[in-house]
Scaffold this active site. Sequence first.
Site, mmCIF file in Angstrom:
data_model
loop_
_atom_site.group_PDB
_atom_site.id
_atom_site.type_symbol
_atom_site.label_atom_id
_atom_site.label_comp_id
_atom_site.label_asym_id
_atom_site.label_seq_id
_atom_site.Cartn_x
_atom_site.Cartn_y
_atom_site.Cartn_z
ATOM 1 N N GLY A 60 18.354 -18.555 12.344
ATOM 2 C CA GLY A 60 17.111 -18.527 13.108
ATOM 3 C C GLY A 60 16.009 -17.682 12.510
ATOM 4 N N GLY A 67 1.587 -13.226 3.916
ATOM 5 C CA GLY A 67 1.974 -11.817 3.906
ATOM 6 C C GLY A 67 1.017 -11.023 3.037
ATOM 7 N N TYR A 109 7.017 0.052 -6.181
ATOM 8 C CA TYR A 109 5.567 0.014 -6.023
ATOM 9 C C TYR A 109 4.994 1.402 -5.778
ATOM 10 C CZ TYR A 109 5.530 -5.105 -5.675
ATOM 11 O OH TYR A 109 5.636 -6.454 -5.919
ATOM 12 N N LEU A 264 -4.070 -15.707 -5.823
ATOM 13 C CA LEU A 264 -5.474 -15.875 -6.210
ATOM 14 C C LEU A 264 -5.712 -15.365 -7.625
ATOM 15 C CD1 LEU A 264 -7.075 -14.669 -2.846
ATOM 16 C CD2 LEU A 264 -6.457 -17.006 -3.517
ATOM 17 N N ASN A 325 -7.312 -14.608 4.914
ATOM 18 C CA ASN A 325 -5.958 -14.907 4.439
ATOM 19 C C ASN A 325 -5.009 -15.307 5.567
ATOM 20 O OD1 ASN A 325 -6.910 -14.202 1.920
ATOM 21 N ND2 ASN A 325 -6.002 -12.151 1.932
#
Length: 363
Positions: A60, A67, A109, A264, A325
């Site tokens: 599910g 995002g 990151y 992009l 977005n």
Amino acid sequence: RLFVCACVCGRIPDTLQTLTWEMKAFFVFLLLGGVVVMAGGVELTDDVPSVPLRNAAAHGLRMPVSGIGTWGYGQPGKPGEIWNDSVAEVAVKAWLSAGGRRIDGSLHYGDQVGVGKAVRASGIARDKIFITSKLPCDGYNATMHIMHQLLSDLQTSYVDLLLIHWPFYPHQKSPPSDLVCTNASTAGKCRQTTWQALEKLFHNGVARAIGVSNFEEKHLQDIFDLKSLLPSVNQIEFHPYWHEDELLAFCKTHNITFNSYAPLAAPDWGPIVRKWPQGPLQEEAVLKIAETHKKSAAQVILRWQWQQGVVVNPRTWNVTHMQENLQFYDFELSEDEMQAISSIKPPLPGSGSKVCPDPSTLP
């Protein structure tokens, strides 16, 4: 809520309900080999466009189509956004306030602490937010070791989607990679043992879904050869200048959701650093279609990807861009418009039209 079914007396200890997130994360990590963790609320709110995940995913579980990416390509004194914990915290708060419900990050990151703070400060229930994070391809032991840091940075007891970031790292990382991951000749075995660690984390509920990033078909084959769980997601660079149509078709055949990063082409960095004459947002074909539909160029490109079944990770700290977005579902591109974008000529030959390194060169 997080329920931890400890294999002691067959019930949940009463004291667990009073633990802080740090204690919960550490408790889960210590007992990875002997607990089953079930994260409730696999359904997001109905007004968030999302896709069901297949293969190695909780029953599910749905992944929001749009995002926010949280990796900035910039460096001091050079083009591009520079992201750190402070930037990520502000941007993710704005994204969640705008209605976004999926966040894409990675242990490397350097801004997951900020992401975690933003999620906790949002006031939105954890099971209504979809968090993706990534770990390096460092082997079974290294992966299990570093998972605690990932959970601690994000201030959560589980992630919704956990990915192997790249199919192979040519250099040893810190903490040290498993020996099998330090030599290109054993890259396939490295991928397999790292994947087996993700399977363990999935079965124990620390990750509600597992997948890969930057995996070409040859890399995916190593996972298939295990004859076990298949990835639920493959995250790949994908935009009008670089779209691997054959890989997309391969993933669809195997029920692997295709997730684009740099959708992009990183407009604040790619065209400048790669020395392109312009970026996809300035292409005549895109601008003409945008004018026809009264949409921005970015919305047209995101729609082009979504109509191919690709979920997207546009990165921005601009609130107006965030809103764009999240609003590319109320129009449809014709077959001719889709083909016009797919036929845009890349500015440079080969991987010169990519934002990131070409994973096909990795063993």
